[in-house]
Design a protein around this motif. Structure first.
Motif, PDB file in Angstrom:
ATOM      1  N   GLU A  56       1.830 109.318 134.633  1.00  0.00           N
ATOM      2  CA  GLU A  56       2.262 109.660 135.991  1.00  0.00           C
ATOM      3  C   GLU A  56       1.397 108.919 136.994  1.00  0.00           C
ATOM      4  N   PHE A  57       2.047 108.353 138.012  1.00  0.00           N
ATOM      5  CA  PHE A  57       1.322 107.673 139.072  1.00  0.00           C
ATOM      6  C   PHE A  57       0.973 108.673 140.161  1.00  0.00           C
ATOM      7  N   ASN A  58      -0.287 108.703 140.563  1.00  0.00           N
ATOM      8  CA  ASN A  58      -0.736 109.627 141.600  1.00  0.00           C
ATOM      9  C   ASN A  58      -1.353 108.818 142.735  1.00  0.00           C
ATOM     10  N   GLN A  59      -0.655 108.730 143.859  1.00  0.00           N
ATOM     11  CA  GLN A  59      -1.154 107.940 144.980  1.00  0.00           C
ATOM     12  C   GLN A  59      -2.069 108.773 145.866  1.00  0.00           C
ATOM     13  N   ASP A  60      -3.172 108.151 146.291  1.00  0.00           N
ATOM     14  CA  ASP A  60      -4.151 108.789 147.173  1.00  0.00           C
ATOM     15  C   ASP A  60      -4.665 110.099 146.582  1.00  0.00           C
ATOM     16  N   ALA A  61      -4.909 110.040 145.311  1.00  0.00           N
ATOM     17  CA  ALA A  61      -5.376 111.117 144.436  1.00  0.00           C
ATOM     18  C   ALA A  61      -5.851 112.400 145.108  1.00  0.00           C
ATOM     19  N   HIS A  62      -4.998 113.390 145.128  1.00  0.00           N
ATOM     20  CA  HIS A  62      -5.390 114.690 145.662  1.00  0.00           C
ATOM     21  C   HIS A  62      -5.058 115.800 144.664  1.00  0.00           C
ATOM     22  N   TRP A  63      -5.267 115.533 143.400  1.00  0.00           N
ATOM     23  CA  TRP A  63      -5.131 116.588 142.395  1.00  0.00           C
ATOM     24  C   TRP A  63      -6.441 117.351 142.394  1.00  0.00           C
ATOM     25  N   PHE A  76      -4.069 105.994 141.105  1.00  0.00           N
ATOM     26  CA  PHE A  76      -4.284 105.845 139.668  1.00  0.00           C
ATOM     27  C   PHE A  76      -3.092 106.373 138.892  1.00  0.00           C
ATOM     28  N   SER A  77      -2.978 105.932 137.670  1.00  0.00           N
ATOM     29  CA  SER A  77      -2.036 106.511 136.720  1.00  0.00           C
ATOM     30  C   SER A  77      -2.828 107.359 135.738  1.00  0.00           C
ATOM     31  N   ALA A  78      -2.339 108.551 135.472  1.00  0.00           N
ATOM     32  CA  ALA A  78      -2.920 109.405 134.441  1.00  0.00           C
ATOM     33  C   ALA A  78      -2.032 109.312 133.207  1.00  0.00           C
ATOM     34  N   CYS A  79      -2.632 109.236 132.042  1.00  0.00           N
ATOM     35  CA  CYS A  79      -1.880 108.976 130.816  1.00  0.00           C
ATOM     36  C   CYS A  79      -2.386 109.841 129.659  1.00  0.00           C
ATOM     37  N   ALA A  80      -1.456 110.255 128.829  1.00  0.00           N
ATOM     38  CA  ALA A  80      -1.782 110.895 127.552  1.00  0.00           C
ATOM     39  C   ALA A  80      -1.006 110.152 126.468  1.00  0.00           C
ATOM     40  N   LEU A 121       2.713  98.715 130.235  1.00  0.00           N
ATOM     41  CA  LEU A 121       3.795  99.293 131.039  1.00  0.00           C
ATOM     42  C   LEU A 121       3.302  99.623 132.450  1.00  0.00           C
ATOM     43  N   ILE A 122       2.097 100.162 132.531  1.00  0.00           N
ATOM     44  CA  ILE A 122       1.528 100.521 133.833  1.00  0.00           C
ATOM     45  C   ILE A 122       1.186  99.265 134.627  1.00  0.00           C
ATOM     46  N   ARG A 123       0.721  98.242 133.933  1.00  0.00           N
ATOM     47  CA  ARG A 123       0.433  96.982 134.608  1.00  0.00           C
ATOM     48  C   ARG A 123       1.709  96.416 135.256  1.00  0.00           C
ATOM     49  N   GLU A 124       2.813  96.463 134.519  1.00  0.00           N
ATOM     50  CA  GLU A 124       4.086  95.967 135.047  1.00  0.00           C
ATOM     51  C   GLU A 124       4.538  96.791 136.250  1.00  0.00           C
ATOM     52  N   GLN A 125       4.321  98.112 136.156  1.00  0.00           N
ATOM     53  CA  GLN A 125       4.675  99.000 137.257  1.00  0.00           C
ATOM     54  C   GLN A 125       3.840  98.655 138.494  1.00  0.00           C
ATOM     55  N   ALA A 126       2.565  98.413 138.314  1.00  0.00           N
ATOM     56  CA  ALA A 126       1.673  98.079 139.425  1.00  0.00           C
ATOM     57  C   ALA A 126       2.058  96.747 140.057  1.00  0.00           C
ATOM     58  N   GLU A 127       2.421  95.778 139.216  1.00  0.00           N
ATOM     59  CA  GLU A 127       2.810  94.458 139.718  1.00  0.00           C
ATOM     60  C   GLU A 127       3.988  94.569 140.687  1.00  0.00           C
ATOM     61  N   LYS A 128       4.937  95.434 140.373  1.00  0.00           N
ATOM     62  CA  LYS A 128       6.113  95.612 141.229  1.00  0.00           C
ATOM     63  C   LYS A 128       5.732  96.178 142.600  1.00  0.00           C
ATOM     64  N   GLU A 129       4.599  96.882 142.637  1.00  0.00           N
ATOM     65  CA  GLU A 129       4.128  97.474 143.893  1.00  0.00           C
ATOM     66  C   GLU A 129       3.060  96.614 144.560  1.00  0.00           C
ATOM     67  N   GLU A 130       2.952  95.365 144.083  1.00  0.00           N
ATOM     68  CA  GLU A 130       1.958  94.419 144.603  1.00  0.00           C
ATOM     69  C   GLU A 130       0.542  94.973 144.466  1.00  0.00           C
ATOM     70  N   PHE A 197      -6.427 109.383 129.525  1.00  0.00           N
ATOM     71  CA  PHE A 197      -7.218 108.441 130.323  1.00  0.00           C
ATOM     72  C   PHE A 197      -6.563 108.197 131.674  1.00  0.00           C
ATOM     73  N   LEU A 198      -7.335 107.595 132.560  1.00  0.00           N
ATOM     74  CA  LEU A 198      -6.871 107.222 133.885  1.00  0.00           C
ATOM     75  C   LEU A 198      -6.905 105.703 134.019  1.00  0.00           C
ATOM     76  N   ILE A 199      -5.962 105.144 134.762  1.00  0.00           N
ATOM     77  CA  ILE A 199      -5.975 103.724 135.072  1.00  0.00           C
ATOM     78  C   ILE A 199      -5.884 103.580 136.589  1.00  0.00           C
ATOM     79  N   PRO A 200      -7.014 103.258 137.240  1.00  0.00           N
ATOM     80  CA  PRO A 200      -6.994 103.076 138.698  1.00  0.00           C
ATOM     81  C   PRO A 200      -6.178 101.848 139.104  1.00  0.00           C
TER      82      PRO A 200
END
Length: 210
Positions: A56-63, A76-80, A121-130, A197-200
């Motif tokens: 899941e992508f969490n923008q401006d991390a406020h969890w 960041f993206s949080a992953c299991a 997969l997350i890298r590709e997702q990030a690329e689309k969002e510049e 894990f998390l991927i910032p």
């Protein structure tokens, strides 16, 4: 939340075989007559994999974590990622200690491959969002007997233990980890071969005009 269940893991059998041959001082002590027997063992282990991931992508991390947040003011993206529960009985029934080390070493390598799959997969997702992704930060990793962790886990940044312990239940809830049958029981995750894990992310810097 993105879920992928029963995705295909490239078992990289030759690479794992090479690693296990370095790990095992004596194949016969581990119950294998030759390399072919070891290769069959790896293949049998791979057949028991039932991998799954949620991220899941969490923008401006406020969890919220009590008075703190996971990564304040960052994306960041949080992953299991899990190898599933089917492989555990396979390993548990092994009575030869050397063979059990080899099995757990192979599981770590399978986890490594799964982590790289999801990271891409997350890298590709990030690329689309510049954006671009940074190095992963580990929240939870399994202890698989006395087998040595692969480099990707051994050298990764780890959240402070107290923060990780607080974050883990929250992350599992936010990720709906139950959809891949991952649960927290007495401080341990089930299935056992599971990594969280998390991927910032960070915005790509715009290139200056020439």
């Amino acid at each position: 939340m993105r879920k992928i269940k029963r995705f295909k893991i490239a078992t990289r059998q030759k690479e794992i075989l090479r690693k296990l041959l370095r790990t095992a001082e004596n194949l016969r002590q581990a119950g294998f007559e030759d390399e072919t027997a070891l290769a069959r063992f790896i293949a049998a282990l791979a057949k028991e994999l039932d991998p799954g991931t949620v991220y899941e992508f969490n923008q401006d991390a406020h969890w919220e974590l009590g008075a703190a947040t996971l990564i304040p003011k960052e994306m960041f993206s949080a992953c299991a990622v899990t190898l599933g529960s089917k492989v555990e009985p396979f390993v548990q029934q092994i009575t030869n200690p050397q063979q059990q080390i080899l099995a757990n070493t192979a599981l770590y390598e399978f986890l490594r491959t799964a982590i790289l799959f999801v990271t891409e997969l997350i890298r590709e997702q990030a690329e689309k969002e510049e954006c671009e992704i940074l190095d992963m930060q580990l929240v939870y990793t399994p202890l698989l007997g006395v087998a040595a962790e692969p480099k990707i886990l051994r050298e990764a940044v780890r959240l402070d233990k107290s923060l990780a312990d607080s974050a883990l239940p929250l992350l599992l809830e936010k990720l709906n980890a139950s959809k891949i049958d991952v649960a927290l029981q007495n401080g341990q995750l089930t299935p056992k071969a599971t990594v969280v894990f998390l991927i910032p992310w960070q915005r790509k810097k715009k290139k200056g005009k020439k």
